[in-house]
Design an enzyme around this catalytic site. Structure first.
Site, PDB file in Angstrom:
ATOM      1  N   GLY A 209      46.414  42.496  37.085  1.00 54.67           N
ATOM      2  CA  GLY A 209      45.957  41.227  36.112  1.00 54.67           C
ATOM      3  C   GLY A 209      45.803  40.364  37.210  1.00 54.67           C
ATOM      4  CB  THR A 211      46.951  35.327  41.166  1.00 52.25           C
ATOM      5  OG1 THR A 211      45.794  36.225  41.863  1.00 52.25           O
ATOM      6  CG2 THR A 211      47.842  34.821  42.183  1.00 52.25           C
ATOM      7  CB  VAL A 213      49.668  36.826  34.107  1.00 50.27           C
ATOM      8  CG1 VAL A 213      50.705  37.491  33.599  1.00 50.27           C
ATOM      9  CG2 VAL A 213      48.851  36.004  33.206  1.00 50.27           C
ATOM     10  N   GLY A 214      50.912  37.281  37.451  1.00 51.14           N
ATOM     11  CA  GLY A 214      51.162  37.947  38.115  1.00 51.14           C
ATOM     12  C   GLY A 214      52.672  37.255  38.817  1.00 51.14           C
ATOM     13  CD  GLU A 231      47.192  47.397  42.903  1.00 53.04           C
ATOM     14  OE1 GLU A 231      46.351  46.655  43.293  1.00 53.04           O
ATOM     15  OE2 GLU A 231      48.281  48.173  43.738  1.00 53.04           O
ATOM     16  CB  CYS A 265      40.295  43.619  40.530  1.00 46.16           C
ATOM     17  SG  CYS A 265      39.954  45.346  40.968  1.00 46.16           S
TER      18      CYS A 265
HETATM   19  P1  NAD Z   1      44.654  40.264  30.863  1.00 39.62           P
HETATM   20  O1  NAD Z   1      44.137  38.898  30.243  1.00 39.62           O
HETATM   21  O2  NAD Z   1      44.298  41.362  30.074  1.00 39.62           O
HETATM   22  O3  NAD Z   1      46.068  40.429  31.368  1.00 39.62           O
HETATM   23  C1  NAD Z   1      46.648  41.512  32.075  1.00 39.62           C
HETATM   24  C2  NAD Z   1      47.842  41.838  31.244  1.00 39.62           C
HETATM   25  O4  NAD Z   1      48.876  40.673  31.191  1.00 39.62           O
HETATM   26  C3  NAD Z   1      47.611  42.001  29.909  1.00 39.62           C
HETATM   27  O5  NAD Z   1      48.225  43.244  29.313  1.00 39.62           O
HETATM   28  C4  NAD Z   1      48.239  40.851  29.054  1.00 39.62           C
HETATM   29  O6  NAD Z   1      48.786  41.291  27.831  1.00 39.62           O
HETATM   30  C5  NAD Z   1      49.466  40.434  30.044  1.00 39.62           C
HETATM   31  N1  NAD Z   1      49.754  38.998  29.972  1.00 39.62           N
HETATM   32  C6  NAD Z   1      48.852  37.998  29.783  1.00 39.62           C
HETATM   33  N2  NAD Z   1      49.509  36.923  29.867  1.00 39.62           N
HETATM   34  C7  NAD Z   1      50.709  37.291  30.049  1.00 39.62           C
HETATM   35  C8  NAD Z   1      52.084  36.316  29.978  1.00 39.62           C
HETATM   36  N3  NAD Z   1      51.910  35.079  30.202  1.00 39.62           N
HETATM   37  N4  NAD Z   1      53.002  36.877  30.352  1.00 39.62           N
HETATM   38  C9  NAD Z   1      53.292  38.302  30.432  1.00 39.62           C
HETATM   39  N5  NAD Z   1      52.129  39.212  30.651  1.00 39.62           N
HETATM   40  C10 NAD Z   1      50.857  38.439  30.156  1.00 39.62           C
HETATM   41  O7  NAD Z   1      43.667  40.505  32.042  1.00 39.62           O
HETATM   42  P2  NAD Z   1      43.297  39.318  33.195  1.00 39.62           P
HETATM   43  O8  NAD Z   1      44.518  38.712  33.749  1.00 39.62           O
HETATM   44  O9  NAD Z   1      42.489  38.510  32.521  1.00 39.62           O
HETATM   45  O10 NAD Z   1      42.692  40.252  34.075  1.00 39.62           O
HETATM   46  C11 NAD Z   1      41.745  40.021  35.123  1.00 39.62           C
HETATM   47  C12 NAD Z   1      42.440  39.691  36.320  1.00 39.62           C
HETATM   48  O11 NAD Z   1      43.018  40.980  36.769  1.00 39.62           O
HETATM   49  C13 NAD Z   1      41.369  39.302  37.290  1.00 39.62           C
HETATM   50  O12 NAD Z   1      41.926  38.260  38.360  1.00 39.62           O
HETATM   51  C14 NAD Z   1      41.242  40.502  38.326  1.00 39.62           C
HETATM   52  O13 NAD Z   1      40.945  40.452  39.657  1.00 39.62           O
HETATM   53  C15 NAD Z   1      42.636  41.164  38.432  1.00 39.62           C
HETATM   54  N6  NAD Z   1      42.372  42.675  38.454  1.00 39.62           N
HETATM   55  C16 NAD Z   1      43.115  43.060  39.494  1.00 39.62           C
HETATM   56  C17 NAD Z   1      43.125  44.543  39.549  1.00 39.62           C
HETATM   57  C18 NAD Z   1      43.368  45.039  40.996  1.00 39.62           C
HETATM   58  O14 NAD Z   1      43.513  46.309  40.962  1.00 39.62           O
HETATM   59  N7  NAD Z   1      44.055  44.450  41.636  1.00 39.62           N
HETATM   60  C19 NAD Z   1      42.369  45.312  38.739  1.00 39.62           C
HETATM   61  C20 NAD Z   1      41.783  44.609  37.415  1.00 39.62           C
HETATM   62  C21 NAD Z   1      41.872  43.388  37.364  1.00 39.62           C
END
Ligand code: NAD
Length: 480
Positions: A209, A211, A213-214, A231, A265
């Site tokens: 997801g 960066t 939330v990472g 990721e 991504c």
């Molecule tokens: P998203 O909003 O679906 O969030 C990802 C997950 O994190 C979800 O399951 C969500 O419930 C959880 N989440 C959200 N907020 C949270 C919090 N505060 N605490 C704990 N968990 C939480 O997805 P997103 O973040 O919008 O995804 C898009 C991003 O992901 C982009 O930056 C994209 O580049 C990146 N991405 C990376 C890859 C990779 O393989 N490197 C693949 C797909 C997407």
């Protein structure tokens, strides 16, 4: 086992509800841990059965999954099939084929100083893994890490994204029908469920997801010193050199932005190009988008995905509102119908949000640079990207760019496709992520690669033990 908790963005939850969620999550995690502790997930037969189950689930329910992806993302059936369903079942079949071999102890050669004896690396499961997935490829990005964790003998808690609810529901309904639901539990829900999960202790956390939330996940993992794979995303640049086949380069970059409406991504984020070929490249992009759209245009075209939500479409409108560049292609945004036209912006201000945030949509900035060296400096002046793309017929140029930059992965003369072969470990570097998976690298990620040295009890030379006399010291110094 599967748990469904309402998306808190739709219905705010109070403290009592939060406590209830925490309690429910605690019970799920503890019962999945009991299954792991019982030893059920370790035998190879169990692992292979689960991998078979996942492949069967994807094959038996392809139509239902394609529909769910269309409901969530307006994904064209063929994109859902190729990039989310079949690519996932193919890779799980690959894991199934090789898991038994990878799980065997790996003999290593020992140096003279460690002899006599034998050394081996023994892959063993880590325990209970947590997998948190995003919405853009909601099947692949949940199931590939889940399958890698299973192949390595772990039990798993899988949390799909609430932002793609139809696919999340389909996964939560079908997974328990095909695999051991006591060892692999699906927990649906939003941020509150993810937060409650992160309060628990796991043996591995695999997060895909944003960066931002990472960072939250990394902090939560640090509390228990839990290993993580992150990721993440970022801005993946494309360098188009003047030796490139411009038409092919433009068609491939345009495809990378068209696919899932740029919500990938590793989608090309922006292009660096010299002035001599810029106009030809922009014209070729225009032509490629026109050919992809056919006479149907893009607004109601079933081959063109939607933006996932009005909020994300609004974010893209914001990026397009203030960039200081010239819109050369497209530009239409209709947030109410989650529509953003494929758009090319020439020479935006490099300090604009468009050039600093990950775009994650079908908008492509083109930045004019003086030279290849200037392109390299531009890339190295920013965070290390998840992917880097080079289009050049001159191999010295592509090698020079690859050698002088750092990125999670790279692809020469195409985009996105480097993540498809399971033989190539996939992941980011720095802000774009940490850790790798796909194929054997995923198996190893979810394993403890235990180093074992076996020594015979004889000989047992006395000179290795104290007291360290002058003679013994001389022998040891000589030997080492
Ligand atoms: P998203 O909003 O679906 O969030 C990802 C997950 O994190 C979800 O399951 C969500 O419930 C959880 N989440 C959200 N907020 C949270 C919090 N505060 N605490 C704990 N968990 C939480 O997805 P997103 O973040 O919008 O995804 C898009 C991003 O992901 C982009 O930056 C994209 O580049 C990146 N991405 C990376 C890859 C990779 O393989 N490197 C693949 C797909 C997407």
């Amino acid at each position: 086992m599967s748990l469904n908790v309402q998306d808190p963005e739709i219905k705010p939850i109070d403290r009592t509800e939060r406590n209830e969620i925490s309690a429910q999550i605690g019970k799920v995690v503890s019962s999945v841990r009991d299954v792991y502790q019982s030893g059920r997930t370790t035998p190879m037969e169990w692992r292979l059965e689960q991998l078979d189950g996942l492949v069967r689930m994807l094959n038996d329910n392809t139509a239902q999954f394609e529909q769910a992806l269309a409901d969530d993302l307006g994904k064209p059936g063929i994109e859902g099939f190729a990039a989310d369903i079949r690519s996932t079942s193919n890779e799980i079949s690959y894991l199934r084929k090789h898991a038994a071999k990878w799980a065997k102890p790996r003999k290593v050669k020992l140096p003279m100083t460690a002899k006599p004896g034998s050394g081996r690396i023994v892959p063993e499961p880590l325990g209970v893994a947590l997998v948190i997935a995003p919405w853009n490829y909601p099947i692949q990005l949940l199931l590939l890490p889940v399958a890698a964790a299973i192949a390595a003998g772990n039990s798993v808690i899988a949390k799909p994204s609430e932002v793609s609810p139809a696919t999340s529901n389909a996964l939560a309904e079908l997974i328990p029908r095909y695999i051991d639901s006591e060892a692999v539990a699906v927990c649906e829900g939003g941020v509150d469920v993810a937060t409650a999960l992160l309060e628990q202790r796991f043996d591995h956390i695999f997060y895909t997801g944003s960066t931002g939330v990472g960072r939250i996940v990394y902090e939560a993992a640090a509390k228990h010193l839990t290993p993580v794979v992150l990721e993440l995303g970022g801005k993946s640049p494309v360098v188009v050199h003047n030796s490139a086949k411009i038409d092919v380069a433009a068609r491939r970059v345009a495809w990378g932005k068209w696919l899932n409406a740029g919500q990938t991504c590793v989608a090309p984020d922006y292009v660096l190009i010299t002035k001599d070929v810029r106009e030809r490249f922009v014209d070729a992009l225009q032509q490629a988008f026109t050919e992809f759209a056919d006479e149907r245009g893009t607004k109601t075209n079933p081959d063109y995905s939607s933006i996932v939500s009005e909020r994300h479409a609004e974010r893209l409108r914001g990026l397009l509102a203030d960039h200081g560049g010239a819109v050369a292609v497209g530009g239409d945004v209709d947030t109410a119908s989650c529509y953003v036209e494929p758009t090319v912006v020439v020479d935006p201000n490099v300090d604009s949000d468009l050039m600093n945030e990950e775009i994650f949509g079908p908008v492509l900035p083109i930045v004019t640079v003086e030279s290849t060296t200037a392109a390299i400096e531009f890339i190295n002046g920013r965070e290390k990207p998840l992917a880097l793309y080079v289009f050049a017929e001159d191999e010295d140029v592509s090698e020079q760019i690859l050698d002088s930059t750092s990125s999670g992965g790279a692809c020469v003369n195409h985009v996105v496709l480097h993540l498809t072969p399971p033989e190539l470990p996939f992941g980011g570097v720095g802000q774009s992520g940490t850790g790798r998976y796909h194929g054997k690298s995923g198996f190893d990620t979810f394993s403890n690669l235990k180093s074992v040295l076996n020594k015979p009890t004889s000989p047992d030379p006395k000179f290795l033990y104290p007291p360290y006399t002058k003679v013994k010291e001389r022998i040891i110094r000589k030997l080492l």
